[in-house]
Every structure is written in C-alpha cells, then in structure tokens.
Design a protein around this motif. Structure first.
Motif, PDB file in Angstrom:
ATOM      1  N   GLY A   1      -0.379   3.675 -10.338  1.00 11.88           N
ATOM      2  CA  GLY A   1      -0.771   3.748 -11.442  1.00 11.88           C
ATOM      3  C   GLY A   1       0.478   3.983 -12.556  1.00 11.88           C
ATOM      4  O   GLY A   1       0.658   3.522 -13.709  1.00 11.88           O
ATOM      5  N   ILE A   2       1.407   4.530 -12.199  1.00 10.24           N
ATOM      6  CA  ILE A   2       2.628   4.782 -12.992  1.00 10.24           C
ATOM      7  C   ILE A   2       3.600   3.528 -13.490  1.00 10.24           C
ATOM      8  O   ILE A   2       3.667   3.373 -14.476  1.00 10.24           O
ATOM      9  N   LEU A   3       3.687   2.768 -12.283  1.00  9.75           N
ATOM     10  CA  LEU A   3       4.395   1.220 -12.389  1.00  9.75           C
ATOM     11  C   LEU A   3       3.299   0.328 -13.474  1.00  9.75           C
ATOM     12  O   LEU A   3       3.821  -0.431 -14.317  1.00  9.75           O
ATOM     13  N   ALA A   4       2.092   0.558 -13.410  1.00  8.32           N
ATOM     14  CA  ALA A   4       1.073  -0.010 -13.982  1.00  8.32           C
ATOM     15  C   ALA A   4       1.240   0.152 -15.610  1.00  8.32           C
ATOM     16  O   ALA A   4       1.368  -0.793 -16.667  1.00  8.32           O
ATOM     17  N   ALA A   5       1.509   1.693 -15.807  1.00  6.09           N
ATOM     18  CA  ALA A   5       1.561   2.169 -16.999  1.00  6.09           C
ATOM     19  C   ALA A   5       2.972   1.455 -17.569  1.00  6.09           C
ATOM     20  O   ALA A   5       2.939   1.257 -19.015  1.00  6.09           O
ATOM     21  N   VAL A   6       3.874   1.701 -16.964  1.00  2.00           N
ATOM     22  CA  VAL A   6       5.289   1.065 -17.286  1.00  2.00           C
ATOM     23  C   VAL A   6       5.242  -0.427 -17.771  1.00  2.00           C
ATOM     24  O   VAL A   6       5.737  -1.077 -18.663  1.00  2.00           O
TER      25      VAL A   6
ATOM     26  N   THR B   1       3.691   0.078   2.332  1.00  2.00           N
ATOM     27  CA  THR B   1       2.883   0.869   1.243  1.00  2.00           C
ATOM     28  C   THR B   1       3.545   0.987  -0.056  1.00  2.00           C
ATOM     29  O   THR B   1       3.169   0.619  -1.292  1.00  2.00           O
ATOM     30  N   PHE B   2       5.023   1.062   0.098  1.00  2.00           N
ATOM     31  CA  PHE B   2       5.891   0.938  -1.251  1.00  2.00           C
ATOM     32  C   PHE B   2       5.869  -0.338  -1.975  1.00  2.00           C
ATOM     33  O   PHE B   2       5.515  -0.661  -3.096  1.00  2.00           O
ATOM     34  N   ALA B   3       5.906  -1.327  -1.050  1.00  2.00           N
ATOM     35  CA  ALA B   3       5.658  -2.760  -1.630  1.00  2.00           C
ATOM     36  C   ALA B   3       4.385  -3.183  -2.256  1.00  2.00           C
ATOM     37  O   ALA B   3       4.274  -3.637  -3.560  1.00  2.00           O
ATOM     38  N   TRP B   4       3.293  -2.773  -1.710  1.00  4.68           N
ATOM     39  CA  TRP B   4       2.000  -2.831  -2.579  1.00  4.68           C
ATOM     40  C   TRP B   4       1.825  -2.035  -3.702  1.00  4.68           C
ATOM     41  O   TRP B   4       1.439  -2.451  -4.626  1.00  4.68           O
ATOM     42  N   LEU B   5       2.203  -0.840  -3.579  1.00  4.49           N
ATOM     43  CA  LEU B   5       2.323   0.214  -4.806  1.00  4.49           C
ATOM     44  C   LEU B   5       3.018  -0.279  -5.975  1.00  4.49           C
ATOM     45  O   LEU B   5       2.651  -0.370  -6.927  1.00  4.49           O
ATOM     46  N   ALA B   6       4.193  -1.008  -5.546  1.00  5.72           N
ATOM     47  CA  ALA B   6       5.054  -1.637  -6.824  1.00  5.72           C
ATOM     48  C   ALA B   6       4.642  -2.662  -7.199  1.00  5.72           C
ATOM     49  O   ALA B   6       4.287  -2.812  -8.506  1.00  5.72           O
ATOM     50  N   LEU B   7       4.279  -4.016  -6.417  1.00  6.50           N
ATOM     51  CA  LEU B   7       3.972  -5.140  -6.796  1.00  6.50           C
ATOM     52  C   LEU B   7       2.517  -5.133  -7.502  1.00  6.50           C
ATOM     53  O   LEU B   7       2.476  -5.707  -8.448  1.00  6.50           O
ATOM     54  N   ALA B   8       1.455  -4.497  -6.566  1.00  6.20           N
ATOM     55  CA  ALA B   8       0.216  -4.442  -7.262  1.00  6.20           C
ATOM     56  C   ALA B   8      -0.056  -3.797  -8.413  1.00  6.20           C
ATOM     57  O   ALA B   8      -0.651  -4.010  -9.666  1.00  6.20           O
ATOM     58  N   GLY B   9       0.947  -2.519  -8.703  1.00  6.68           N
ATOM     59  CA  GLY B   9       1.231  -1.774 -10.053  1.00  6.68           C
ATOM     60  C   GLY B   9       1.582  -2.546 -11.073  1.00  6.68           C
ATOM     61  O   GLY B   9       0.760  -2.617 -12.348  1.00  6.68           O
ATOM     62  N   VAL B  10       2.667  -3.175 -10.764  1.00  6.25           N
ATOM     63  CA  VAL B  10       3.244  -3.992 -11.973  1.00  6.25           C
ATOM     64  C   VAL B  10       2.244  -5.033 -12.388  1.00  6.25           C
ATOM     65  O   VAL B  10       2.080  -5.365 -13.613  1.00  6.25           O
TER      66      VAL B  10
ATOM     67  N   ALA C   1      -5.046   0.263 -11.532  1.00  6.52           N
ATOM     68  CA  ALA C   1      -4.206   0.334 -10.477  1.00  6.52           C
ATOM     69  C   ALA C   1      -4.400   1.264  -9.350  1.00  6.52           C
ATOM     70  O   ALA C   1      -4.450   1.113  -8.286  1.00  6.52           O
ATOM     71  N   GLU C   2      -5.141   2.400  -9.756  1.00  5.29           N
ATOM     72  CA  GLU C   2      -5.513   3.611  -8.879  1.00  5.29           C
ATOM     73  C   GLU C   2      -6.580   2.965  -8.115  1.00  5.29           C
ATOM     74  O   GLU C   2      -6.781   3.520  -6.870  1.00  5.29           O
ATOM     75  N   GLU C   3      -7.490   2.260  -8.706  1.00  2.00           N
ATOM     76  CA  GLU C   3      -8.642   1.960  -7.961  1.00  2.00           C
ATOM     77  C   GLU C   3      -8.368   1.082  -6.915  1.00  2.00           C
ATOM     78  O   GLU C   3      -8.811   0.898  -5.834  1.00  2.00           O
ATOM     79  N   LEU C   4      -7.032   0.026  -7.213  1.00  5.62           N
ATOM     80  CA  LEU C   4      -6.645  -0.656  -6.175  1.00  5.62           C
ATOM     81  C   LEU C   4      -5.696  -0.167  -5.088  1.00  5.62           C
ATOM     82  O   LEU C   4      -5.021  -0.851  -4.297  1.00  5.62           O
ATOM     83  N   HIS C   5      -5.531   1.497  -5.257  1.00  8.08           N
ATOM     84  CA  HIS C   5      -4.420   2.080  -4.303  1.00  8.08           C
ATOM     85  C   HIS C   5      -3.088   1.558  -4.681  1.00  8.08           C
ATOM     86  O   HIS C   5      -2.291   1.456  -3.637  1.00  8.08           O
ATOM     87  N   ALA C   6      -2.967   1.077  -5.812  1.00 11.38           N
ATOM     88  CA  ALA C   6      -1.360   0.718  -6.302  1.00 11.38           C
ATOM     89  C   ALA C   6      -0.919   1.805  -7.146  1.00 11.38           C
ATOM     90  O   ALA C   6      -1.666   2.913  -7.407  1.00 11.38           O
TER      91      ALA C   6
END
Length: 545
Positions: free
Chosen positions: A239-244, A180-189, A232-237
């Motif tokens: 959003g914080i990393l996406a903003a950064v 989950t962390f990997a998906w959140l991070a990679l997909a968010g970025v 990013a939130e729509e992709l369940h990634a």
C-alpha cells in the motif's frame, strides 16, 4: 470523551509549535516532541492507536503528497544517485545495521533486529527542511533528498514487512522473499497508477458534462491515497508503494489533463487544504512521539531489566551506537555515490573531487522522523501463534531514541555545515522561463484578437470590443518584448523591472485590501461584497508571492 480531549490537545500542540519554534529557534520537530511529552505528563492520558489504523491514517496522504509535488524533471535528472541512495543504501543499511543490532542485543531475535534496521533506513525530508529553515538547503540537494525519501520510505517499510513476516512465522526463504518483494512492489505500483488514473478520468468526464464542484474535487483528492492504499492491501501488495505511485500519477494527470483540467479555484483551494493536511499530519506524528515517550521509556526499562545487561544506561549505549552506525554507513555510501554519479562529467578530463563537507551534509541530512515512527508502531503485538512479539517495546524505544538523537545532531551541525557549501553548478531555468512566458503570451494575443473580433461582430458598438482587446494585448506585447531581449544587460534590466513591478503591485494590492476593510468597518459596503473583493485581491497577490 477523554480521547476527544486528548486529540484536541494534540492538535493544539501542533498549532502552537510553529510560533514556539520561531521564538526559540529550536527545530520544529523537537518542539512538537517536547509538547507531546508535556501533554501526557500534565494530563496523564495517552492515545493508544492500533498499528494498522495509525499506518492508514498518516502514511498514505503524506507519501501521496510527496509523490504529487516532487518536481518530476529533477527526479529523473538525478535518478541515478536517487536510486543508489533509496535502494542500495537501504539494503546496505538493513544488512549492516541489522547485524550490529543482533550482535549488540542478544535478546533481540535476528528477524526483529533486521526489521528495526529496515524501519530506520528511511529518511525524513520534512524534518530536514525544518532544521535548515535558517540556512536553506540548496535546491538540487533538497530534490535529491526528497527523491531518496520518496523511494526509501517504500523500500524500507517493505523490508520491515518481510522481516516481521519472518519473525511471526520463524521461517525466511530468500527466493520466496524476492518473489514476495517483487509482487509487493510491482502490484503496489500498478494499483496506485490504475486507481488514480481511473478516478481522474471519471472525475474529468463528470466535470465536462455537469460542471465542477470545488468541494467534491478537493474531497476526491483526499480520498485517492486511501483508495490506492486499501486496494493494494486487498491484493496483498504494498500500500505504501501504491500511495507513492498514486501521487506521481496524480502529478502527470494534472499536467496532461487537457479539457479535464481542474478549475483555477479548485487548484488554489485544494493546495491550501493539502498544505493544512501535511502540516497537521507531520505535526501530529511528532507530537504523538513525544506523547508516547514516557510510556515507551517505562516499558523499555522493564524489558532491558530482564536481559543480560539490566542497567538502564545500556539503552543510551544502544541508541548512540545505532546512530553512529547509521552515520558511518550513510557517509560511506554517500561518498561513493557522489564520487561515481553526482560529479561524473561527460567531457574528458579529471573528475572533480568529492568534498568531505558535502558528504557530511548529505549524511547528516539523513534524519529519521515521521516515517520511522509510523512504521515501528505498526509492528504487531503478537506472533502468528499468539505469543507476544519479542523485544517489540525495546525496538520502539530504540527507534524513538534514534529519531530524537538524529534530530538534535542535525539541528546543531547541519546549519553550520550548510553555510558556504559548494555544489556542482545547477542549470539555469531562466531561458526556459522566458520561452514559456513568450509562448504563453503569443497564444494569449491570438486568442484575445480572435475573441474580440468574434464578440464584436453584429453588435452596435464593435469598437468597444476592439478597444478592450487592444488594452489587454498591449500587456502581452510588453511581456514578449521584455522576454525576447538578447543582450545580457537588457535581460538583467528586464528582470529588475519585473522586481520593481512586483513590489509596486504588492503595495497597491495591500492598499486596496486595507481600504476595503475600512469601508466594511464603516458599513459603507456590506460584508459579503468586501469578502468577494478581498478574495479577488488575494488571488491576484498569489501571482507575485
């Protein structure tokens, strides 16, 4: 109507907090917290924001702007220690502090304890800057703190999200958490990069063909962080990393924009708008913290009354124990990071000693602030089965208490420790600046020479174009001459001449502005003309301030 009035009071508190902080010499965040508490005590009205709305309103633009403006070269130069602090220290803090909270407060479930530890791990450089206003933090140290905060915001908030998910479901599987962390991070970025790149390319394409609308350009820059976050939130990634990632990508697209680069007017006005957004958002978060402190204290008192330690003073014990643990964990990790990374020498010989004073500065600079408050307020009210989230109010109080205590501690100790602090010598950028000025002036000479001849061909007075071009070229030749002197004395004299020229130009510009205002008051020129000429002078002044 009450919500609108309260919001206006909050904005007014942000406005007056600056002058009060300068007059009293109290750290700006502390002043804003006190004003927020004063508002709720005097009006009786509070702002109850939904967690997701609070998260969306404040975090994406702040993180986006941090990523956009942070110097990329400095970020990559000290990437080793930044990653050690932003990733390793976050995990170290979550584990160490989470175990302490779970052991110290039996009524707090382990998942909530680790969620609180995760949200307390990010630091806030804005609060540090406000505290150290009278004793500025060395530039390299500040860049390290900014880079750490840029990344640990995302990792800490992502860790909190995983812990909250475990608290809601009652299940935690390590392999699933890593996935989950990997998906959140990679997909968010990836989402942040793609969204920003697509919007920037589309904007540049429209501007090249139909011109640039300054207002639209500024509005687009304000929309990008929210677009990246929501996508990013729509992709369940994350959003914080996406903003950064969107902010960092924005910096690169602006630097490498080429023909799609924004106009100078757009950049000046956009910077002013973003400065206002940053000031308002950071100020509102601290004012809201103060505004909610009375109710947080009341709810936490009720919560602690039903525990095995019902005395109210245990709340203070919990807060100070958490602050002390955070300080010890950070001090130990910073000492190891500085010893292994910042002072590492490429050449042979003994490595320089890591001073305890430098370690203490880095440790105290880890002040908790806006991100911690915004994150803890997003903890859901109920679990997945609809039952209330256990110890939510207590966790919010502990986070708020840690913010205030860490701010007060840093306000008292940090300026004293910063006086005379010794850091490894920073590389001088003077030669790079000189090379850049010479290269830019040489390019300007070629362009002006070519353009003046091209414009004068076929005209009745070609000498006029050559004369005007010659005057402009003389300015650039002087710049090249003063920047290509090799002797140290000559270079120092050239820089002194630059300082004298700057002071005299500012004096002249101020005199021009005063005279234009006098003419406008005397109605010898109309107001629109005066405003136009004063704006031209203001833009010239930006070169020298």
């Amino acid at each position: 109507m009450e919500l609108i009035e309260t919001t206006l009071f909050l904005l007014l508190a942000v406005v007056v907090s600056g002058p009060i902080a300068r007059m009293t010499r109290i750290a700006l965040p502390l002043v804003q917290i006190a004003l927020g508490a004063g508002i709720v005590l005097s009006t009786g009205h509070t702002v109850d924001l939904e967690p997701d709305i609070f998260f969306l309103l404040f975090l994406p633009p702040l993180l986006f702007l941090d990523g956009w403006r942070i110097p990329k070269e400095d970020l990559f130069r000290d990437k080793a220690i930044i990653l050690e602090l932003a990733l390793g220290l976050v995990v170290f803090t979550i584990v160490g502090l989470g175990v302490l909270i779970w052991w110290m407060i039996p009524e707090m479930p382990w998942a909530m304890a680790f969620a609180l530890a995760a949200i307390l791990s990010p630091t806030d450089p804005i609060a540090v800057q406000a505290i150290a206003a009278r004793t500025p933090i060395p530039k390299r140290l500040m860049h390290i703190l900014e880079g750490e905060s840029l990344l640990n915001d995302a990792t800490g908030l992502t860790g909190m999200r995983l812990a909250i998910a475990a608290a809601s479901t009652g299940v935690f599987v390590l392999t699933e958490a890593i996935g989950t962390f990997a998906w959140l991070a990679l997909a968010g970025v990836a989402t942040g990069v793609v969204v920003t790149w697509l919007i920037s390319k589309a904007k540049a394409w429209v501007s090249r063909r139909w011109g640039e609308d300054v207002g639209a350009e500024i509005l687009i820059s304000l929309i990008i962080p929210f677009a990246a976050y929501l996508a990013a939130e729509e992709l369940h990634a994350s959003g914080i990393l996406a903003a950064v990632a969107a902010g960092i990508t924005m910096g690169f697209t602006e630097r490498d924009g080429g023909k799609g680069q924004s106009l100078a007017t757009t950049r000046v006005r956009r910077a002013a708008v973003w400065d206002a957004v940053q000031f308002a958002a950071n100020g509102l978060i601290f004012v809201i913290l103060g505004e909610q402190m009375p109710s947080i204290l009341d709810r936490a008192t009720d919560v602690v009354a039903g525990t095995s330690r019902p005395e109210v003073w245990w709340l203070a014990v919990y807060v100070f124990a958490i602050v002390a643990t955070l300080a010890v964990l950070r001090f130990a990790w910073v000492w190891a990071s500085l010893r292994l990374t910042l002072f590492r020498k490429r050449q042979k010989g003994p490595a320089p000693k890591v001073g305890l004073r430098l370690t203490a500065v880095m440790s105290l600079a880890g002040v908790r602030g806006a991100i911690t408050l915004a994150g803890i307020l997003t903890v859901p009210f109920v679990l997945a089965d609809g039952t209330p989230m256990p110890a939510r109010n207590l966790a919010i109080f502990l986070a708020a208490g840690v913010i205030i205590v860490s701010l007060v501690l840093a306000t008292v100790a940090l300026p004293r420790l910063l006086k005379g602090i010794e850091l490894p010598p920073e590389p001088s950028h003077q030669r790079e600046e000189d090379r850049g000025r010479v290269a830019a002036a040489t390019a300007a000479l070629r362009a002006i020479d070519d353009a003046s001849h091209a414009m004068g061909e076929g005209t009745l007075n070609p000498d006029l174009y050559s004369e005007v071009g010659g005057r402009l070229m003389e300015f650039y030749r002087y710049r090249i001459e003063t920047r290509t002197r090799t002797e140290d004395d000559d270079a120092e004299a050239a820089r002194l001449a630059d300082d004298v020229e700057r002071a005299l130009r500012l004096t002249g510009l101020n005199a021009e502005r005063d005279e234009l205002r006098r003419l406008a008051r005397a109605r010898q020129i109309d107001e629109e003309t005066a405003r136009k000429l004063i704006r031209e002078i203001d833009l010239q002044e930006l070169r020298y301030v």
